[in-house]
Structure formats: C-alpha cells, structure tokens
Write a protein that holds these residues in place. Structure first.
Motif, mmCIF file in Angstrom:
data_model
loop_
_atom_site.group_PDB
_atom_site.id
_atom_site.type_symbol
_atom_site.label_atom_id
_atom_site.label_comp_id
_atom_site.label_asym_id
_atom_site.label_seq_id
_atom_site.Cartn_x
_atom_site.Cartn_y
_atom_site.Cartn_z
ATOM 1 N N CYS A 19 0.836 -7.420 -3.208
ATOM 2 C CA CYS A 19 0.621 -6.031 -3.181
ATOM 3 C C CYS A 19 0.872 -5.643 -4.954
ATOM 4 O O CYS A 19 2.326 -7.061 -5.080
ATOM 5 N N ASP A 28 6.265 4.089 -4.457
ATOM 6 C CA ASP A 28 5.514 4.727 -4.467
ATOM 7 C C ASP A 28 5.705 4.836 -2.423
ATOM 8 O O ASP A 28 4.714 3.578 -1.711
ATOM 9 N N GLU A 30 5.378 5.886 0.413
ATOM 10 C CA GLU A 30 4.205 6.575 0.609
ATOM 11 C C GLU A 30 2.968 5.567 1.251
ATOM 12 O O GLU A 30 2.751 5.286 2.531
ATOM 13 N N THR A 31 2.631 4.931 -0.031
ATOM 14 C CA THR A 31 1.388 3.929 -0.063
ATOM 15 C C THR A 31 1.473 3.265 0.492
ATOM 16 O O THR A 31 1.213 2.414 0.925
ATOM 17 N N GLN A 32 3.020 2.557 0.082
ATOM 18 C CA GLN A 32 4.006 0.998 0.717
ATOM 19 C C GLN A 32 3.232 1.297 2.444
ATOM 20 O O GLN A 32 3.137 0.224 3.227
#
Length: 99
Positions: A19, A28, A30-32
């Motif tokens: 990643c 971020d 929420e993306t994670q």
C-alpha cells in the motif's frame, strides 16, 4: 523510501499487499478500511479473520494515534483476534537473529 508492506499469513496462503502511503503514514482511514475489507473478503481469500494471525509493518516513528486507528481497524472492523505491528527493520532484524 519503500512503502510499507502488509503481510497476511494463514495456514493455506500468504498475501503480500503493498500500500503506497505518503511517507508511510496513513492519512485516509476510510480508504484504508476499504482496502483491508477487500483484502479480507471471502471473494479474494477464503479464511476467517479470527483463525489467523496478522503481521503488519508500520513506519519506524509511527504516531500513537495512527497505531490506535490500526488497532481499531484490525480488531473491531476486521475481526482479527491477534496481530503484530512492527517497523520493517525490526522484523528484518528479528528474522536475521533467528536465522
């Protein structure tokens, strides 16, 4: 500078997920969360998070707030019972010492 590598071990498979994060820090969540949910989805791998151990690398000087977010993600969102989170150099050292 290499991005952190997250490694998921189970008895039947090994998944390496790279990643790319700015300077190695997650900014971020929420993306994670979406990335981790996808990695841990039954469509990708057939395992129960409570039955495997998770090993995750983190930046050397990871702020404590980010560690707390990761703890919450691993235990509350994904349902793992245990995990280890260490800086990659520490993991390499431990492997070298035990080899």
């Amino acid at each position: 500078c290499f991005p952190p590598i997250s490694i998921l071990f189970s008895r039947m498979c090994v998944c390496v997920c790279v990643c790319v994060l700015p300077q190695g820090y997650c900014v971020d969540w929420e993306t994670q969360k979406a990335v981790w949910r996808h990695i841990c989805s039954p469509d990708l791998f057939d395992f129960n998070a409570g039955d495997v151990d998770l090993i995750v690398s983190e930046p050397v000087h990871n702020p404590s707030q980010l560690k707390e977010y990761m703890d919450e993600l691993v235990f509350e969102e994904l349902g793992f019972n245990s995990y280890t989170c260490l800086p990659a150099p520490k993991m390499a050292f431990e492997h070298f010492v035990r080899s």
